[in-house]
Design an enzyme around this catalytic site. Sequence first.
Site, PDB file in Angstrom:
ATOM      1  N   ASP A  27      -0.588  -0.954  -2.799  1.00  0.00           N
ATOM      2  CA  ASP A  27      -0.078   0.227  -2.086  1.00  0.00           C
ATOM      3  C   ASP A  27       0.608   1.210  -3.029  1.00  0.00           C
ATOM      4  O   ASP A  27       1.170   0.841  -4.058  1.00  0.00           O
ATOM      5  CB  ASP A  27       0.884  -0.137  -0.959  1.00  0.00           C
ATOM      6  CG  ASP A  27       0.161  -0.574   0.304  1.00  0.00           C
ATOM      7  OD1 ASP A  27      -1.021  -0.228   0.463  1.00  0.00           O
ATOM      8  OD2 ASP A  27       0.778  -1.264   1.141  1.00  0.00           O
ATOM      9  N   ARG A  28       0.546   2.477  -2.621  1.00  0.00           N
ATOM     10  CA  ARG A  28       1.112   3.610  -3.348  1.00  0.00           C
ATOM     11  C   ARG A  28       0.324   3.909  -4.618  1.00  0.00           C
ATOM     12  O   ARG A  28      -0.299   4.944  -4.735  1.00  0.00           O
ATOM     13  CB  ARG A  28       2.594   3.414  -3.627  1.00  0.00           C
ATOM     14  CG  ARG A  28       3.454   3.411  -2.359  1.00  0.00           C
ATOM     15  CD  ARG A  28       4.912   3.601  -2.692  1.00  0.00           C
ATOM     16  NE  ARG A  28       5.738   3.633  -1.502  1.00  0.00           N
ATOM     17  CZ  ARG A  28       5.967   4.696  -0.733  1.00  0.00           C
ATOM     18  NH1 ARG A  28       5.400   5.853  -1.045  1.00  0.00           N
ATOM     19  NH2 ARG A  28       6.741   4.624   0.326  1.00  0.00           N
ATOM     20  N   HIS A  41       2.856  -2.460  -7.325  1.00  0.00           N
ATOM     21  CA  HIS A  41       2.427  -1.308  -6.511  1.00  0.00           C
ATOM     22  C   HIS A  41       1.243  -0.551  -7.114  1.00  0.00           C
ATOM     23  O   HIS A  41       1.267   0.679  -7.228  1.00  0.00           O
ATOM     24  CB  HIS A  41       3.600  -0.357  -6.282  1.00  0.00           C
ATOM     25  CG  HIS A  41       4.471  -0.771  -5.136  1.00  0.00           C
ATOM     26  ND1 HIS A  41       4.000  -0.898  -3.850  1.00  0.00           N
ATOM     27  CD2 HIS A  41       5.784  -1.103  -5.087  1.00  0.00           C
ATOM     28  CE1 HIS A  41       4.980  -1.272  -3.058  1.00  0.00           C
ATOM     29  NE2 HIS A  41       6.085  -1.423  -3.785  1.00  0.00           N
ATOM     30  N   ASP A  75       7.846  -5.800  -8.147  1.00  0.00           N
ATOM     31  CA  ASP A  75       6.802  -4.946  -7.574  1.00  0.00           C
ATOM     32  C   ASP A  75       5.923  -4.329  -8.660  1.00  0.00           C
ATOM     33  O   ASP A  75       6.423  -3.826  -9.667  1.00  0.00           O
ATOM     34  CB  ASP A  75       7.427  -3.814  -6.765  1.00  0.00           C
ATOM     35  CG  ASP A  75       8.357  -4.297  -5.658  1.00  0.00           C
ATOM     36  OD1 ASP A  75       9.136  -5.233  -5.904  1.00  0.00           O
ATOM     37  OD2 ASP A  75       8.311  -3.721  -4.562  1.00  0.00           O
ATOM     38  N   ASP A 121       4.381  -7.247  -3.433  1.00  0.00           N
ATOM     39  CA  ASP A 121       4.058  -5.814  -3.507  1.00  0.00           C
ATOM     40  C   ASP A 121       3.179  -5.514  -4.720  1.00  0.00           C
ATOM     41  O   ASP A 121       3.513  -4.689  -5.576  1.00  0.00           O
ATOM     42  CB  ASP A 121       5.339  -4.970  -3.524  1.00  0.00           C
ATOM     43  CG  ASP A 121       5.932  -4.790  -2.133  1.00  0.00           C
ATOM     44  OD1 ASP A 121       5.512  -5.515  -1.214  1.00  0.00           O
ATOM     45  OD2 ASP A 121       6.812  -3.933  -1.964  1.00  0.00           O
ATOM     46  N   ARG A 173      16.572   0.030   5.970  1.00  0.00           N
ATOM     47  CA  ARG A 173      15.139   0.244   6.157  1.00  0.00           C
ATOM     48  C   ARG A 173      14.724   0.202   7.618  1.00  0.00           C
ATOM     49  O   ARG A 173      13.592   0.553   7.954  1.00  0.00           O
ATOM     50  CB  ARG A 173      14.350  -0.824   5.394  1.00  0.00           C
ATOM     51  CG  ARG A 173      14.607  -0.848   3.904  1.00  0.00           C
ATOM     52  CD  ARG A 173      13.865  -2.012   3.263  1.00  0.00           C
ATOM     53  NE  ARG A 173      14.255  -2.216   1.879  1.00  0.00           N
ATOM     54  CZ  ARG A 173      13.643  -1.670   0.822  1.00  0.00           C
ATOM     55  NH1 ARG A 173      12.605  -0.883   1.008  1.00  0.00           N
ATOM     56  NH2 ARG A 173      14.052  -1.925  -0.395  1.00  0.00           N
ATOM     57  N   HIS A 217      10.767 -11.928  -2.076  1.00  0.00           N
ATOM     58  CA  HIS A 217      10.579 -10.491  -2.287  1.00  0.00           C
ATOM     59  C   HIS A 217      11.759  -9.677  -1.780  1.00  0.00           C
ATOM     60  O   HIS A 217      12.251  -8.786  -2.469  1.00  0.00           O
ATOM     61  CB  HIS A 217       9.302 -10.007  -1.601  1.00  0.00           C
ATOM     62  CG  HIS A 217       9.051  -8.544  -1.812  1.00  0.00           C
ATOM     63  ND1 HIS A 217       8.603  -8.039  -3.008  1.00  0.00           N
ATOM     64  CD2 HIS A 217       9.221  -7.463  -0.999  1.00  0.00           C
ATOM     65  CE1 HIS A 217       8.493  -6.726  -2.925  1.00  0.00           C
ATOM     66  NE2 HIS A 217       8.872  -6.355  -1.716  1.00  0.00           N
ATOM     67  N   HIS A 238      11.679  -5.559  -4.451  1.00  0.00           N
ATOM     68  CA  HIS A 238      11.765  -4.734  -3.231  1.00  0.00           C
ATOM     69  C   HIS A 238      12.464  -3.394  -3.389  1.00  0.00           C
ATOM     70  O   HIS A 238      12.320  -2.531  -2.527  1.00  0.00           O
ATOM     71  CB  HIS A 238      12.474  -5.568  -2.157  1.00  0.00           C
ATOM     72  CG  HIS A 238      12.300  -5.109  -0.744  1.00  0.00           C
ATOM     73  ND1 HIS A 238      11.139  -4.574  -0.250  1.00  0.00           N
ATOM     74  CD2 HIS A 238      13.171  -5.148   0.310  1.00  0.00           C
ATOM     75  CE1 HIS A 238      11.286  -4.297   1.028  1.00  0.00           C
ATOM     76  NE2 HIS A 238      12.517  -4.628   1.389  1.00  0.00           N
ATOM     77  N   ASN A 240       6.514  -7.257   1.371  1.00  0.00           N
ATOM     78  CA  ASN A 240       6.353  -6.569   2.657  1.00  0.00           C
ATOM     79  C   ASN A 240       5.119  -5.676   2.694  1.00  0.00           C
ATOM     80  O   ASN A 240       4.622  -5.330   3.775  1.00  0.00           O
ATOM     81  CB  ASN A 240       7.609  -5.750   2.982  1.00  0.00           C
ATOM     82  CG  ASN A 240       7.858  -4.635   2.000  1.00  0.00           C
ATOM     83  OD1 ASN A 240       8.028  -4.878   0.798  1.00  0.00           O
ATOM     84  ND2 ASN A 240       7.905  -3.397   2.470  1.00  0.00           N
ATOM     85  N   HIS A 241       4.586  -5.315   1.511  1.00  0.00           N
ATOM     86  CA  HIS A 241       3.388  -4.466   1.493  1.00  0.00           C
ATOM     87  C   HIS A 241       2.091  -5.259   1.555  1.00  0.00           C
ATOM     88  O   HIS A 241       1.017  -4.657   1.614  1.00  0.00           O
ATOM     89  CB  HIS A 241       3.392  -3.556   0.266  1.00  0.00           C
ATOM     90  CG  HIS A 241       4.130  -2.276   0.492  1.00  0.00           C
ATOM     91  ND1 HIS A 241       3.517  -1.117   0.908  1.00  0.00           N
ATOM     92  CD2 HIS A 241       5.443  -1.984   0.394  1.00  0.00           C
ATOM     93  CE1 HIS A 241       4.403  -0.163   1.037  1.00  0.00           C
ATOM     94  NE2 HIS A 241       5.594  -0.667   0.724  1.00  0.00           N
TER      95      HIS A 241
END
Length: 563
Positions: A277-278, A247, A245, A274, A403, A355, A430, A306-307
């Site tokens: 995001d964030r 991010h 990730d 990923d 999750r 991922h 992840h 997943n993002h």
Amino acid sequence: MADSSMTDTANAQIGNGDSAESLSDEVKKKAEELKEKANEYFKNGDYSQAITYYSQAIEQNPYVAAYYGNRSFAHIKTESFGYALSDASKALQLDKNYIKAYYRRASANMALGKFKVALKDFESVVKVRPNDKDARAKFNECKKIVQMQAFQKAIAVEENHKSVADSIDLASMSIEDDYQGPRFEDGGVTLKFVTDLMKTFKEQKKLHRKYAYQILVEIKNFFIKQPSLVDITVPKGEKFTVCGDIHGQFYDLLNIFELNGLPSESNPYLFNGDFVDRGSFSVECVVVLFCFKLLYPNHFFMARGNHESVTMNQMYGFEGEVKSKYTSQMADLFTEIFNWLPLAHCINNKILVMHGGLFKEDNVTLDDLRKIDRNRQPPESGLMCELLWSDPQPMPGRAESKRGVGTMFGPDITSKFLQRNNLEYIIRSHEVKPEGYEVMHDGKCITVFSAPNYCDTMGNQGAFLTITGDDLTPKFTSFDSVPHPNVKPMAYANSLFGLYAIMDDNAFLNKEISVNHLVPAQGRLWNNKDIPGKVKDRHQLPILCITQSCARGCLGLKGKDRY
């Protein structure tokens, strides 16, 4: 993550015929002491230890709704939304009037993009507290999102034949004379263009929208031709790097290239999902990665995380960032591209990289993964969902996902999958890990996470791993975060992500303050001079909001001091 045996033991105690009255005062006192210890860990940002001590408090006294409510909030902080949902529901089982449990459950459902379900909990709060302005605001905002999604779904049905990429007229876009940024040479991406682009982004300048659109159109056309499972061959003696990730942490991405060299035909990379995001430099991250993919199509690889999905992008900032830096149309184009990202990679027929993780069924083969129709938003179940969302666990067998999506899989599940498909081990991402990586399941399940000090709060290292074609034994490099401009994570996130992050528990706050975390528009940062007089410096307060970073301006005072 809490020890599941603790959780299961405590859960089993509810409804077994005992009652709080059967517990001695000494046991109740011990439980309170454990809860207070958990609160201290929570205030210091050590959510895993907080969960451990909340679990111990629940073992002592499983009849206090607040213990479950507090542990639910800690699970939210560690993104274990499935566990958070379970704890919030147990709190309400004990006390249906425990309002904070409705907030916790709504928060977890919101994080999973389950807005309709979250709306029911906000509605429950409004019914109990009809004059609560905070509750009413959350209810109204969530209702707007539900209505907006229904409208978008209807529009999508009517216009599902229309491609954003096909509607873009690059020829009509002119480049202004005063534009000083990178320019294409020979009509496309070159190494000079990418290095100039990274320098431009590092200086917080923008790439011209015409070039950005052209990159996105070209990368979509490339990914459309890719299979869902991509096979990679690493020749003997040659190095190959896998990153987890990112991010949106662009400056940490640049540091990876500083440490390990720029991607090239002799220095290939796989980025395992990923990208966005964030972090508030997600556009910069994903555009640079796309450029390297175009430059080295057979030596640079990207997998979906997943993002890379609409719901996550709406909630965690990428959609807002694209709209702020470019256009709403470009945000839709990114969605089209993400739908075509490969779901997994197989290296030298021996290492499977995805991922998330493995599956709820035992009979899955690599051919099954090749057959996945991936041009869609991730479903809530099935192989595609599990590739993006699942997590390993130390105990054998499978368990419900922490999750709330995918599954948890143990070492026996990993071993059987590898034997069935003649593989040596899997690599996945992840999950945040203290050193940026973790080796589980007797060396057969490896996690690599490449976003150090995740969201500017977690204090973890990032990592990448390398192998060679004739030695598939992974070698790990951990690294610390590097400084970045003063734009906080989640600066472009959906405002409701802040609205539902209320934390009014006086166990955590010794002041009459509630958390509202209204994310500043356009990423505006608050300065200490903006803080109401009775709070000297919000960062001295023992709180952390749900977004992992408050971007300043997260506190709303009651009554006349509210802002």
